[in-house]
Design an enzyme around this catalytic site. Structure first.
Site, PDB file in Angstrom:
ATOM      1  N   GLY A 116       0.861  -1.174   0.000  1.00 25.23           N
ATOM      2  CA  GLY A 116       0.000   0.000   0.000  1.00 25.23           C
ATOM      3  C   GLY A 116       0.896   1.221   0.000  1.00 25.23           C
ATOM      4  CB  ALA A 117       0.960   4.290  -2.045  1.00 23.38           C
TER       5      ALA A 117
ATOM      6  CG  ASN B 269       4.717   0.468   0.373  1.00 22.87           C
ATOM      7  OD1 ASN B 269       4.579  -0.509   1.107  1.00 22.87           O
ATOM      8  ND2 ASN B 269       4.507   0.411  -0.931  1.00 22.87           N
TER       9      ASN B 269
ATOM     10  NE  ARG C 192      -1.131   2.157  -7.600  1.00 19.76           N
ATOM     11  CZ  ARG C 192      -0.005   2.814  -7.346  1.00 19.76           C
ATOM     12  NH1 ARG C 192       0.345   3.834  -8.121  1.00 19.76           N
ATOM     13  NH2 ARG C 192       0.758   2.466  -6.341  1.00 19.76           N
TER      14      ARG C 192
ATOM     15  N   GLY D 197       7.076   0.360  -5.489  1.00 17.89           N
ATOM     16  CA  GLY D 197       7.434   0.914  -4.187  1.00 17.89           C
ATOM     17  C   GLY D 197       8.554   1.933  -4.218  1.00 17.89           C
ATOM     18  CB  ALA D 198      10.959   3.004  -6.833  1.00 18.99           C
TER      19      ALA D 198
ATOM     20  CG  ASP E 116       4.966   4.022  -2.315  1.00 21.13           C
ATOM     21  OD1 ASP E 116       4.380   5.019  -2.771  1.00 21.13           O
ATOM     22  OD2 ASP E 116       4.592   2.854  -2.517  1.00 21.13           O
TER      23      ASP E 116
END
Length: 317
Positions: A33-34, A37, A167, A256-257, A259
């Site tokens: 989850g952003a 994270n 998204r 995830g980068a 975040d």
């Protein structure tokens, strides 16, 4: 509390082997989850962080809470919902440089999050409130909540950070999605889009126009992430600047980068660093994240970050 963030975290099922999902039968379970994270990334750097959300009162929801709490994030404000499930998504790894993601989040517990679920006394403790553009697209109640939180931050002198974190699958179901994101961006002190996200929001690839359009309303700082190149940033009344990215040998998982980047920026601002220093830390954490599998597994603790930043080589090996 240094940072409070809120939004949906789902259970992730990541295939152990490569190939189309129809041929894959082994998966590794994780969380993704952003907002969580970012919360985990800031917590790993030694700051106090709270994550606010809803999950289903089911085994997956309890797993999400346990996993995030185990990374040092306060989950005391997470609500267990008896009437809706915890969201989940599956990754599909077709080759080393190409992933697909399938979401199963419609009607999830987090989509039912609303203003009535927020403990405002808890929120008032925060020095920074961070939100993303994912949450306002989950439902009307989530959109209203995002506005309420940003208004609350302004009224109480709390620094507000916004990452559009587009998204497209969510945007496809929200006719006024772009307008929602722009309205929220204008209420944040710091906005951190990717260059492709800013191009989508403003129908231009010109950095000068992006900065001009974003530095409005309450916003005084903008960071535009430019993929493997690095990040451009601009503060109100100053000239734009650029920080190059940290090159890596091999990208294992790009999820995830952004975040991790946001976590590095926010942690650095809490520590009194300049925006240039904060963006530099963000690029370092982004590099570390893409070298690891999973959404948040590559987020570094302080010692790992310092070791990387002090490394003689300019390539992470």
């Amino acid at each position: 509390m240094d940072v409070v963030t809120f939004g949906e975290t789902m259970v992730v099922f990541e295939p152990v082997e490569m190939g189309a999902l129809r041929y894959v039968d082994r998966f590794k379970k994780g969380v993704g989850g952003a907002e969580s994270n970012v919360a985990i990334g800031v917590a790993k750097l030694g700051h106090s962080v709270g994550w606010v959300s809803k999950v289903g009162n089911d085994e997956l929801g309890k797993y999400v809470i346990s996993a995030i709490r185990g990374e040092g994030v306060d989950t005391s404000q997470v609500v267990l919902d008896d009437g809706a499930p915890t969201g989940l998504y599956l990754k599909e790894k077709l080759r080393d440089d190409f992933n697909r993601v399938y979401y199963y989040r419609a009607g999830s517990a987090a989509s039912r999050l609303g203003v009535e679920d927020i403990n405002w006394a808890y929120m008032k403790q925060a020095k920074i409130i961070h939100i993303t553009g994912i949450t306002p697209l989950l439902s009307d109640s989530c959109y209203e909540l995002c506005h309420a939180v940003l208004d609350f931050a302004k009224e109480n002198g709390i620094f507000a950070s916004f990452d559009p974190n587009l998204r497209m699958k969510l945007l496809a179901n929200v006719p006024d999605g772009k307008e929602r994101l722009l309205a929220l961006a204008s209420k944040a002190d710091l906005v951190m889009p990717g260059r492709d996200e800013a191009a989508f929001l403003f129908d231009t690839d010109e950095l000068a126009q992006m900065f001009s359009r974003l530095l409005t309303g309450r916003t005084t700082s903008v960071v535009i992430k430019d993929g493997a190149k690095g990040a451009h940033f601009m503060e109100e009344g100053k000239e734009p600047q650029f920080v190059p990215s940290c090159p890596v040998d091999k990208v294992v998982d790009p999820v995830g980068a952004g975040d991790g980047f946001a976590a590095g920026v926010l942690a650095s601002l809490l520590e009194g660093k300049s925006m240039e220093e904060a963006v530099s830390v963000g690029t370092q954490i982004g590099a570390l994240v893409v070298m690891a599998k999973g959404d948040m597994e590559g987020l570094p603790e302080r010692e790992q970050l310092e070791a990387f930043s002090q490394a003689r080589s300019d390539v992470l090996r």
